[in-house]
Design an enzyme around this catalytic site. Structure first.
Site, PDB file in Angstrom:
ATOM      1  N   CYS C  86       0.474  -0.968   0.090  1.00  0.00           N
ATOM      2  CA  CYS C  86      -0.039   0.179   0.016  1.00  0.00           C
ATOM      3  C   CYS C  86       0.725   1.395  -0.138  1.00  0.00           C
ATOM      4  O   CYS C  86       1.312   1.317  -0.897  1.00  0.00           O
ATOM      5  CB  CYS C  86      -0.628  -0.057   1.284  1.00  0.00           C
ATOM      6  SG  CYS C  86      -2.580   1.330   1.069  1.00  0.00           S
ATOM      7  N   HIS C 203      -3.458  -5.793   0.986  1.00  0.00           N
ATOM      8  CA  HIS C 203      -2.766  -5.665   2.972  1.00  0.00           C
ATOM      9  C   HIS C 203      -2.887  -7.175   2.897  1.00  0.00           C
ATOM     10  O   HIS C 203      -3.749  -7.658   3.674  1.00  0.00           O
ATOM     11  CB  HIS C 203      -3.718  -5.049   3.351  1.00  0.00           C
ATOM     12  CG  HIS C 203      -3.833  -3.355   3.459  1.00  0.00           C
ATOM     13  ND1 HIS C 203      -2.633  -3.196   3.942  1.00  0.00           N
ATOM     14  CD2 HIS C 203      -4.044  -2.344   2.628  1.00  0.00           C
ATOM     15  CE1 HIS C 203      -2.619  -1.952   4.154  1.00  0.00           C
ATOM     16  NE2 HIS C 203      -3.440  -1.407   2.923  1.00  0.00           N
ATOM     17  N   GLU C 205      -1.598  -8.907   5.383  1.00  0.00           N
ATOM     18  CA  GLU C 205      -1.398  -8.722   6.548  1.00  0.00           C
ATOM     19  C   GLU C 205      -2.512  -8.881   7.623  1.00  0.00           C
ATOM     20  O   GLU C 205      -3.007  -9.292   8.842  1.00  0.00           O
ATOM     21  CB  GLU C 205      -0.070  -7.479   7.165  1.00  0.00           C
ATOM     22  CG  GLU C 205      -0.858  -6.165   7.429  1.00  0.00           C
ATOM     23  CD  GLU C 205      -1.010  -5.637   5.918  1.00  0.00           C
ATOM     24  OE1 GLU C 205      -0.634  -5.529   4.973  1.00  0.00           O
ATOM     25  OE2 GLU C 205      -0.967  -4.075   6.092  1.00  0.00           O
TER      26      GLU C 205
END
Ligand SMILES: Nc1ncnc2c1ncn2[C@@H]1O[C@H](COP(=O)(O)OP(=O)(O)O)[C@@H](O)[C@H]1O
Ligand SMILES: [Mg+2]
Lengths: 738, 79, 233, 79
Positions: C86, C203, C205
């Site tokens: 990002c 993302h 994560e």
């Protein structure tokens, strides 16, 4: 405003100070105040800071409980959730600024509530927002809604704190006064609570954060003024938010708080430097001397008056231990923030303000804080109240085409899918969001533990307009029900009480009734009030908003793995209804959206049944018996069933439901009442759920099965979920002109 | 016709963006940069026929959309 | 292996990345402050998501001028693994470690939601644990993710197989409806020519644990760890 | 000294913001607006003593930070 400005009656009036209040100021001072002092009194004694109209009622709130570590009076309330962990939370309004400049007004509202939380030593982990806009067709509504939502996202997203829930409603009563209420919750070590206290004579007073500019001067008084026709002209005072600096401020403050350098800390919010110096000195029973020459300034030639009243954002005031100044300096410089020792704690009970070697203000602390005016304003039930509560149900025509009525309701502004809003908010950052927006409440895990925190905001202001006592109590009941539906036990609330002009007896009556309703409900649910905010004078051209006492409630899950979501899980699951069905049309969304009427009595809370139903759903979730749970609120059972079908993240599933209640079809489908929850279970577990519910005193019965592509209720409704989804999910973007 | 629009924050309105740029420049060694204010520069292609028409268009679209007159000022040139 | 997660002022997915590499993957991980120069022996650098410098001026522009970026550039030049997520992707572009630019989303709005992306290559350190053409569900959360570059460059990117992830629908189809932000060629992630620097808007994560409803993202981290294991890190 | 910087997207670079503005204007009835490109206008206060120094500063900070020369062009005026 120059130091030698003569204090005239006109100037006093312009500061929103009455003649009587001014006489009191003179007696406190023992002399005529100078202009800086007058400014200080005006903000400290504004409605916003002093709660002069509301205090008499607020003291009726239940505020104590075994878990309450900090009740009202500090920057935020704190509750203990066990294992050495506590959560701090609060809700604040930023209504007037958001009406003037929606993006910045909403953004700085989020910034302010975040500071209230991290000033207590908590790391913010969740934001919510409760929004009210005018009629969707009103010329300013789109502009305001888009700006507010972008502003909330702009601030929270940049900070990296997820915005996990909230509410949005539209009603013409907000055409001239939108509501923007922002909520933040933070987590902390329960043994490391920081308070806004200036103790220890000789301790340094340290200013950190952004520089002071001429922003928002008179902001605090503005928040307490009725908008006139010229309201839109008071513009130059708009504050611009800087979420980047606030993020640095957050990290720097938490880093400093991990040391033992701080004695007390408070953010500079409404009434800025003034409020933080006086309140901190007051809480410690001390005094303070501050030198304005040392305050970091953004602009040249600022007068003491301007510096004391500026509402520049992203600033905090710290009282540190003597000798620890360098520790403070080192950390704030690491984060590229301004830091300056601006004064010292004294023991003379006064705040003395210096500038260019002269005393420019010298005011005793206790009287300005504790002798603020207190009004017990006249109260009178509005003359129209009883009339508004009348509803002859026979006069409400039963629609011929229930399918189309249902679809219309699903796409009405208040019931339409709000993903247009929450997709503009980062609701996943921090990787704690176990239940994301779109459910009854958001659930956040607490890393390193099994626990989860659930949060929700609720208020149906149409109910509150029709019956402020019942409406406010229902807001609390619904909040508790929403938390229960995800599996959480309700613990405590914060509130944001948005009302009209308190100088009008009818408004004060609404206020009194609402506070009484909240108080009773909070006692019943054992959810003390730990803090909140009052926003009065929400009226334009003497048209007041509906009374809107927004409730922000926090709940706990001992095991976050055992939570529930509203959507159906599998074909063939059994659908049960917990709670009895006694729906009515009074104040309902159906009556408003389809028949354009606001009338009748809203549902009255049956506390025993509410508690039983909520307890039942929580118990079943904990025992792992439920596949889904969703409460029935606005729009009645048909809308709730639709939501169970539509919110499913991976493909929709419909249901076939049979309701046997002996009421007319529109009441059956769309009527509203409290204490109803729709759950689904595997066929094997259905009986166990019914038994647990009955044992706990909650009615429970099977009403249908999950499956298929058509949502069908009796022979009244039969709609393809795809069509339902299309109408429901495209409504908001359409309203916003997209 | 073409119009060039310059949108700037009003005097006294806080410009966090400009502040951050100045700060970064200082960290990069540019101590000679004393202040930065960031605004917008917008080019608008117009099919209006006369200067007066273009004037009217520009005034309206600046007020209504291009500038947020609560906190920003604007000026434009038509050529 | 050792993950160095770079913290710029305004980074806000730094803790999330650290959580996944240490708590979920069981690897070593630490923060590197942007004013530092020493990478402390990291085997892989992560430039996390967030709003470095508030996204002021242009997303990633000011962070790309941070002192640590010189070290990142040498590390990448020496073949070290660098992943930008990002805002990290935006920073890598501003630092010219990856080509093109990430413009404002087509909708001009911040978008936070789950999207699907198709893995276009599995012979890289970042995708080795994926099946060829695998479709991953991963959230995005950004304002500026609309990939743009000129015609020549995009041809080159295609030729060199540098487009690592493309936005697609649940079934893997790449089309305008499945493209959340208007990205050219539906680019969701890129890899450099050498194959050691990658940037992606989604993302991973945020979807690496089942409690968060979805574990698709863990494959990216597993890929990196497997690759490093093979290299003997 | 003061410098004014104009940062514009290079020709051919897609401008979602400009496109959206044009679209909104069209929806508002402004069919006379044929195209919109949104750039930046930055005011920089300089403590440099000479014009040459200021020139050097500006060139460097534009290249390094104020513009992304992959997609943007810039020009500045010093006064
Ligand atoms: N302003 C908002 N911000 C974030 N989420 C919102 C907002 N408005 C509504 N939502 C989300 O939409 C869902 C439905 O809201 P609502 O209909 O008010 O729920 P309920 O009736 O259960 O209280 C909830 O998950 C809520 O958090
Ligand atoms: Mg609900």
């Amino acid at each position: 405003m120059m130091a030698d400005t003569t204090i005239t009656p006109k100037l006093v009036e312009e500061h929103g100070i009455t003649e009587e209040e001014y006489r009191h100021i003179e007696s406190v001072m023992g002399r005529t105040p100078n202009i800086t002092e007058l400014g200080i009194f005006s903000v400290m004694w504004s409605e916003h800071c002093s709660y002069k109209s509301s205090r008499v009622y607020l003291k009726n709130f239940p505020t104590t409980g075994s878990r309450v570590l900090q009740g009202p009076g500090e920057n935020a309330g704190i509750i203990d959730i066990g294992d050495g962990i506590a959560v701090a939370f609060k809700m604040e309004s930023h209504n007037h600024p958001s009406f003037i400049e929606p993006y910045q007004g909403a953004a700085t509202g989020v910034g302010g509530i975040l500071r209230d939380i991290f000033t207590m030593g908590a790391r913010p982990i969740a934001n919510m927002n409760s929004l009210r806009f005018g009629d969707p067709t009103h010329p300013r509504t789109r502009y305001l809604a888009k700006g507010v939502v972008a502003g909330i996202g702009g601030y929270g997203n940049t900070m990296g704190i997820p915005t996990v829930g909230g509410e949005v409603a539209f009603d013409p009563c907000y055409n001239g006064n939108i509501l923007v209420n922002a909520f933040t919750l933070g987590v902390m070590d329960s043994s490391r609570i920081y308070l806004g206290k200036a103790s220890g004579v000789g301790n340094p007073v340290i200013y950190v954060g952004s520089k002071t500019g001429r922003d928002g001067i008179h902001g605090a008084t503005m928040a307490s003024d009725v908008f006139g026709e010229g309201g839109e002209e008071r513009r130059p005072t708009v504050q611009v938010g800087d979420p980047f600096t606030e993020k640095l401020l957050l990290e720097a403050c938490l880093e400093l708080m991990a040391t033992d350098a701080i004695v007390g800390i408070q953010d500079m919010g409404a009434a800025g430097f003034t409020c933080s110096t006086f309140e901190m000195a007051d809480r410690a029973g001390s005094g303070m001397v501050v030198d304005l020459d040392k305050v970091p300034k953004r602009e040249e030639g600022m007068t003491p008056y301007e510096i004391m009243l500026s509402e520049s954002q992203e600033r905090m005031l710290i009282v540190a231990r003597q000798g620890r100044e360098d520790d403070v300096r080192r950390i704030f410089e690491k984060w590229d923030l301004d830091v300056a020792v601006v004064g010292q704690v004294t023991d003379d009970g006064r705040v003395r303000v210096m500038s260019e070697g002269r005393v420019v203000a010298d005011i005793p602390v206790a009287p300005i804080v504790h002798e603020a005016p207190l009004y017990e304003r006249p109260v009178a039930e509005p003359s129209w109240q009883r009339e508004a509560q009348k509803l002859d149900i026979e006069s409400v025509e039963i629609p011929a085409d229930m399918n189309e009525t249902f679809l219309k309701l699903m796409e009405s502004p208040n019931l339409a899918c709000k993903s247009w809003v929450w997709e503009q908010y980062d609701h996943m950052v921090m990787t704690n969001t176990v239940v994301t927006p779109g459910a009854d409440a958001a659930v956040l895990r607490l890393k390193g533990t099994d626990k989860g925190i659930a949060v929700t905001t609720d208020c149906n202001s149409r109910y509150c307009y029709l019956d402020p006592y019942a409406g406010a109590a229902l807001a609390v009941a619904e909040a508790a029900r929403n938390l229960s539906c995800v599996g959480a036990t309700p613990l405590a609330i914060t509130d944001c009480l948005n009302f009209g002009n308190p100088e009008k007896p009818e408004i004060m009556w609404q206020f009194r009734q609402a506070v009484a309703g909240i108080s009773e409900a909070c006692r019943q649910f054992d959810t003390p009030v730990t803090g909140g905010n009052v926003s009065l004078y929400n009226e334009t051209k003497s048209e007041a908003i509906y009374p809107t006492p927004t409730i922000g409630m926090v709940g706990l899950l001992d095991d976050v793995n055992k939570h529930a979501t509203p959507w159906w899980k599998d074909e063939g699951d059994v659908i049960l209804l917990l709670g009895a069905s006694e729906p009515d049309l009074g104040g309902s969304e159906y009556l408003y959206a389809i028949h354009k009427r606001v009338a009748g009595r809203p549902p009255q809370v049956d506390f025993d049944r509410e508690k039983a139903v909520q307890n039942a759903v929580r118990t079943c979730i904990r025992r792992g018996l439920l596949r889904s749970a969703h409460d029935v609120s606005e729009g009645g059972i048909a809308v709730a069933l639709a939501e169970c079908s539509l919110t499913r993240p991976s493909g929709m599933l419909a249901a076939t439901v049979t309701l046997t209640d002996d009421v007319r079809p529109d009441v059956l489908l769309f009527g509203e009442c409290g204490a109803r929850i729709i759950v689904s279970t595997t066929p094997a577990d259905a009986q166990a759920v019914i038994e647990i519910a009955r044992e706990l005193g909650a009615p429970a019965r099977e009403i249908g099965r999950v499956g298929g592509r058509m949502l069908a209720v009796n022979n009244l409704i039969s709609v393809a979920v795809a069509e339902l989804h299309q109408r429901w999910s495209s409504a908001m973007p359409k309203l916003m002109g997209e | 016709m073409q119009a060039k629009v310059y949108v700037t924050l009003k005097k006294g309105v806080h410009d966090p963006q400009g502040e951050a740029v100045r700060h970064t420049l200082a960290a990069m060694g540019h101590k000679d940069v004393a202040g930065v204010r960031v605004g917008k520069y917008i080019e608008v292609a117009l099919s209006d026929k006369t200067h007066e028409e273009a004037e009217a268009t520009m005034k309206e679209i600046c007020e209504k959309l291009l500038a947020n007159t609560v906190i920003e000022s604007y000026r434009y040139e038509i050529s | 292996m050792k993950f160095g997660i770079i913290v710029f002022p305004g980074s806000n997915c730094d803790h999330d990345c650290l959580h996944v590499v240490t708590k979920v993957m069981g690897q070593e991980g630490f923060f590197l402050w942007h004013k530092e120069k020493d990478l402390r022996g990291a085997d892989c650098l992560i430039l996390p998501g967030g709003f470095s410098y508030g996204d002021y001026l242009r997303s990633g522009a000011m962070a790309a001028c941070s002192p640590i970026m010189d070290s990142v550039k040498s590390f990448a030049a020496g073949g070290g693994l660098v992943a930008g997520i990002c805002n990290g992707f935006q920073i890598l572009q501003e630092a010219r470690l990856l080509p093109g630019a990430l413009m404002r989303n087509q909708t001009l709005k911040f978008i936070c939601k789950d999207i699907y992306m198709r893995v276009e290559r599995t012979d890289t350190p970042f995708t080795g644990a994926c099946r060829p053409g695998e479709i991953l569900k991963v959230p995005i959360a950004h304002m500026d993710g609309n990939f743009f570059t000129d015609k020549k460059q995009i041809e080159r990117l295609n030729e060199q197989r540098q487009i690592l992830f493309r936005y697609c629908d649940e079934g893997g189809r790449v089309d305008a409806d499945a493209n959340p932000n208007g990205s050219m060629e539906a680019v969701a992630g890129l890899i450099n020519e050498k194959g050691n620097v990658c940037g992606m808007m989604p993302h991973p994560e945020r979807c690496s644990e089942s409690l968060l409803r979805n574990r698709d993202g863990i494959k990216i981290f597993e890929s990196i760890v497997n690759w490093a294991a093979r290299k003997g890190a």
